[in-house]
Design a protein around this motif. Structure first.
Motif, PDB file in Angstrom:
ATOM      1  N   ARG A  89      44.185  44.633  43.854  1.00  0.00           N
ATOM      2  CA  ARG A  89      42.329  43.825  45.123  1.00  0.00           C
ATOM      3  C   ARG A  89      42.247  42.606  44.742  1.00  0.00           C
ATOM      4  O   ARG A  89      42.600  41.393  43.729  1.00  0.00           O
ATOM      5  CB  ARG A  89      41.200  44.368  43.930  1.00  0.00           C
ATOM      6  CG  ARG A  89      40.769  44.652  45.277  1.00  0.00           C
ATOM      7  CD  ARG A  89      39.122  44.409  44.379  1.00  0.00           C
ATOM      8  NE  ARG A  89      38.276  44.146  43.685  1.00  0.00           N
ATOM      9  CZ  ARG A  89      37.362  44.290  42.388  1.00  0.00           C
ATOM     10  NH1 ARG A  89      36.056  45.134  43.682  1.00  0.00           N
ATOM     11  NH2 ARG A  89      36.962  43.348  42.100  1.00  0.00           N
ATOM     12  N   ALA A  90      43.189  41.818  46.556  1.00  0.00           N
ATOM     13  CA  ALA A  90      42.686  40.220  45.403  1.00  0.00           C
ATOM     14  C   ALA A  90      41.584  39.831  45.798  1.00  0.00           C
ATOM     15  O   ALA A  90      40.120  40.901  45.998  1.00  0.00           O
ATOM     16  CB  ALA A  90      43.874  39.826  47.241  1.00  0.00           C
ATOM     17  N   TRP A  91      41.384  38.752  45.328  1.00  0.00           N
ATOM     18  CA  TRP A  91      40.258  38.124  45.044  1.00  0.00           C
ATOM     19  C   TRP A  91      39.124  37.345  46.679  1.00  0.00           C
ATOM     20  O   TRP A  91      40.644  36.616  47.190  1.00  0.00           O
ATOM     21  CB  TRP A  91      40.139  37.077  44.202  1.00  0.00           C
ATOM     22  CG  TRP A  91      38.869  36.363  44.322  1.00  0.00           C
ATOM     23  CD1 TRP A  91      38.449  35.455  44.746  1.00  0.00           C
ATOM     24  CD2 TRP A  91      37.877  36.431  42.578  1.00  0.00           C
ATOM     25  NE1 TRP A  91      37.082  34.927  44.190  1.00  0.00           N
ATOM     26  CE2 TRP A  91      36.596  35.346  43.083  1.00  0.00           C
ATOM     27  CE3 TRP A  91      38.125  37.038  41.608  1.00  0.00           C
ATOM     28  CZ2 TRP A  91      35.504  35.287  42.034  1.00  0.00           C
ATOM     29  CZ3 TRP A  91      36.802  37.431  40.601  1.00  0.00           C
ATOM     30  CH2 TRP A  91      35.647  36.483  41.314  1.00  0.00           C
ATOM     31  N   GLU A  92      37.955  37.964  47.005  1.00  0.00           N
ATOM     32  CA  GLU A  92      37.861  37.565  47.833  1.00  0.00           C
ATOM     33  C   GLU A  92      36.420  36.065  47.638  1.00  0.00           C
ATOM     34  O   GLU A  92      35.605  37.272  46.596  1.00  0.00           O
ATOM     35  CB  GLU A  92      37.603  38.787  49.189  1.00  0.00           C
ATOM     36  CG  GLU A  92      38.364  39.482  49.244  1.00  0.00           C
ATOM     37  CD  GLU A  92      38.232  40.431  50.754  1.00  0.00           C
ATOM     38  OE1 GLU A  92      38.995  41.514  51.105  1.00  0.00           O
ATOM     39  OE2 GLU A  92      36.456  40.505  50.406  1.00  0.00           O
ATOM     40  N   GLY A  93      36.387  35.575  48.329  1.00  0.00           N
ATOM     41  CA  GLY A  93      35.029  34.537  48.056  1.00  0.00           C
ATOM     42  C   GLY A  93      33.905  35.100  47.882  1.00  0.00           C
ATOM     43  O   GLY A  93      33.821  36.146  48.743  1.00  0.00           O
ATOM     44  N   GLY A  94      32.596  35.302  46.545  1.00  0.00           N
ATOM     45  CA  GLY A  94      31.763  36.142  46.591  1.00  0.00           C
ATOM     46  C   GLY A  94      31.832  37.026  46.777  1.00  0.00           C
ATOM     47  O   GLY A  94      30.908  38.455  46.583  1.00  0.00           O
ATOM     48  N   ALA A  95      33.578  38.099  46.060  1.00  0.00           N
ATOM     49  CA  ALA A  95      33.384  39.501  46.237  1.00  0.00           C
ATOM     50  C   ALA A  95      32.653  39.852  44.150  1.00  0.00           C
ATOM     51  O   ALA A  95      32.672  40.921  44.536  1.00  0.00           O
ATOM     52  CB  ALA A  95      34.329  39.867  45.530  1.00  0.00           C
ATOM     53  N   GLY A  96      32.883  38.973  43.957  1.00  0.00           N
ATOM     54  CA  GLY A  96      31.960  39.615  42.095  1.00  0.00           C
ATOM     55  C   GLY A  96      32.786  39.042  40.872  1.00  0.00           C
ATOM     56  O   GLY A  96      33.887  38.599  41.054  1.00  0.00           O
ATOM     57  N   PHE A  97      32.729  39.438  39.863  1.00  0.00           N
ATOM     58  CA  PHE A  97      32.488  38.846  38.682  1.00  0.00           C
ATOM     59  C   PHE A  97      33.258  40.451  38.171  1.00  0.00           C
ATOM     60  O   PHE A  97      32.903  41.250  37.901  1.00  0.00           O
ATOM     61  CB  PHE A  97      32.473  38.174  37.808  1.00  0.00           C
ATOM     62  CG  PHE A  97      32.056  36.676  38.128  1.00  0.00           C
ATOM     63  CD1 PHE A  97      33.209  35.676  37.934  1.00  0.00           C
ATOM     64  CD2 PHE A  97      30.959  36.678  39.214  1.00  0.00           C
ATOM     65  CE1 PHE A  97      32.586  34.614  38.790  1.00  0.00           C
ATOM     66  CE2 PHE A  97      30.646  35.118  39.293  1.00  0.00           C
ATOM     67  CZ  PHE A  97      31.034  34.295  39.572  1.00  0.00           C
ATOM     68  N   ARG A  98      34.043  40.273  37.608  1.00  0.00           N
ATOM     69  CA  ARG A  98      34.425  42.329  36.920  1.00  0.00           C
ATOM     70  C   ARG A  98      34.877  41.416  35.287  1.00  0.00           C
ATOM     71  O   ARG A  98      36.302  41.006  35.054  1.00  0.00           O
ATOM     72  CB  ARG A  98      35.885  42.773  37.718  1.00  0.00           C
ATOM     73  CG  ARG A  98      35.775  43.067  39.386  1.00  0.00           C
ATOM     74  CD  ARG A  98      36.718  43.613  39.475  1.00  0.00           C
ATOM     75  NE  ARG A  98      37.834  42.749  39.070  1.00  0.00           N
ATOM     76  CZ  ARG A  98      39.213  43.431  39.730  1.00  0.00           C
ATOM     77  NH1 ARG A  98      39.525  44.800  40.082  1.00  0.00           N
ATOM     78  NH2 ARG A  98      40.465  41.753  39.407  1.00  0.00           N
ATOM     79  N   LEU A  99      33.807  41.528  34.694  1.00  0.00           N
ATOM     80  CA  LEU A  99      33.947  41.371  33.173  1.00  0.00           C
ATOM     81  C   LEU A  99      34.383  42.456  32.205  1.00  0.00           C
ATOM     82  O   LEU A  99      34.125  43.520  32.902  1.00  0.00           O
ATOM     83  CB  LEU A  99      32.692  40.860  32.650  1.00  0.00           C
ATOM     84  CG  LEU A  99      32.220  39.209  33.545  1.00  0.00           C
ATOM     85  CD1 LEU A  99      30.385  39.365  32.708  1.00  0.00           C
ATOM     86  CD2 LEU A  99      32.990  38.536  32.960  1.00  0.00           C
ATOM     87  N   GLY A 100      35.362  42.763  31.525  1.00  0.00           N
ATOM     88  CA  GLY A 100      35.296  43.429  30.410  1.00  0.00           C
ATOM     89  C   GLY A 100      35.341  42.349  29.062  1.00  0.00           C
ATOM     90  O   GLY A 100      35.657  41.991  28.563  1.00  0.00           O
TER      91      GLY A 100
END
Length: 317
Positions: A89-100
């Protein structure tokens, strides 16, 4: 025991180093812990992989066979992860933060700070007791950032693929019920807790081995260690069933106190990791700054940690 990629990496590191002592340094493990791990791997594979001698170790025929396969498998897996990341999945502006993250107070504080700094941008989390799982998900693009800890100077997982930055390093504290005879002390010698049962959260790093080694240096062997989730650790301490091991930033909790161990025999490094070619790389400096601020806030909320930091003799490696 099922054979895993980390076991192949261990075998390769021993062969490349030529001795268990040198390999332990490279892997960030205590030499006894590496020896024990090698014995488990050898049992799983059905025989000795290395001959030990005065001048180091040499691969046995079985060891040569396993090493030949490892040197094919490990680069292939690294290449697969690189390709999966490119097609992920490409990063898109404003797509969010996925934290582990592993369980601890820093994750909640980081989520809060990111949500406040970027209103309307989703922040999603994945938690696990396994640092390796979190790192693996970050390496293959399912997460943007890994917020994990390592015991002492041990090498973080997936270090060949991820960029790791140290957020902070803390001494390991002990949790006691408020009525414990030692609860009023400013710091506690580990030897004074020789008769206690212990509790802490599980992990797949070397912390358990390092704790056992610290106890041995203090002159005792822990009678029992309950590995369980944070809430259960707190309960076991509150009811007097065990004393707990915790990070110095552990928040104030009813019915218990946290105290430093004299001489800081154990310490913990908080790390933030990400993939250097992932789209999230561009946001890494901002996320790292927020993680450091979250740690500073957590440290300030702990009276015992604030006092420890102010002591003139306080220092960590």
């Amino acid at each position: 025991m099922d054979l895993e990629l980390r076991h192949l990496k261990t075998i390769r590191a021993i062969a490349d180093a030529g001795s268990l002592t040198k390999a332990a340094t490279v892997l960030g493990l205590a030499q006894p812990a590496l020896s024990a791990q090698l014995k488990r791997i050898e049992r799983a594979l059905g025989g000795e992989l290395f001959e030990r001698g005065r001048h180091g170790v040499r691969a046995t025929p079985l060891g040569e066979f396993v090493l030949a396969r490892a040197r094919v498998v490990l680069p292939a897996v690294s290449g697969l992860r690189e390709e999966a990341l490119r097609f992920g999945r490409a990063w898109e502006g404003g797509a969010g933060f996925r934290l582990g993250a592993t369980h601890g107070p820093l994750l909640g504080a980081l989520v809060d700070r990111l949500a406040a700094a970027h209103p309307g941008v989703p922040v999603t989390t994945h938690t696990s007791w396994s640092e390796r799982e979190i790192a693996s998900r970050t390496a293959d693009g399912r997460l943007d950032f890994a917020l994990v800890g390592t015991c002492g100077a041990s090498t973080p997982p997936e270090s060949e693929l991820l960029v790791w930055r140290e957020v902070a390093r803390d001494p390991v504290f002990v949790m006691l019920p408020t009525g414990h005879p030692l609860a009023g002390r400013q710091e506690i010698d580990l030897a004074a807790l020789a008769g206690e049962a212990w509790t802490d959260v599980p992990g797949d790093g070397c912390f358990a081995d390092c704790f056992t080694a610290a106890c041995a240096r203090a002159g005792f062997t822990p009678s029992s260690v309950y590995e369980t989730d944070v809430a259960s650790c707190v309960h076991l301490v509150q009811v007097g069933r065990a004393v707990g091991l915790c990070r110095a930033t552990f928040p104030p909790t009813h019915g218990l106190v946290t105290r430093p161990l004299a001489g800081a025999p154990l310490y913990w490094r908080h790390l933030l990791g990400w993939h250097p070619t992932a789209p999230a790389h561009d946001t890494a400096p901002a996320v790292f700054a927020q993680a450091r601020a979250a740690h500073a806030e957590a440290a300030a909320r702990s009276e015992s940690y604030t006092a420890w930091l102010a002591a003139p003799s306080t220092r960590l490696p």
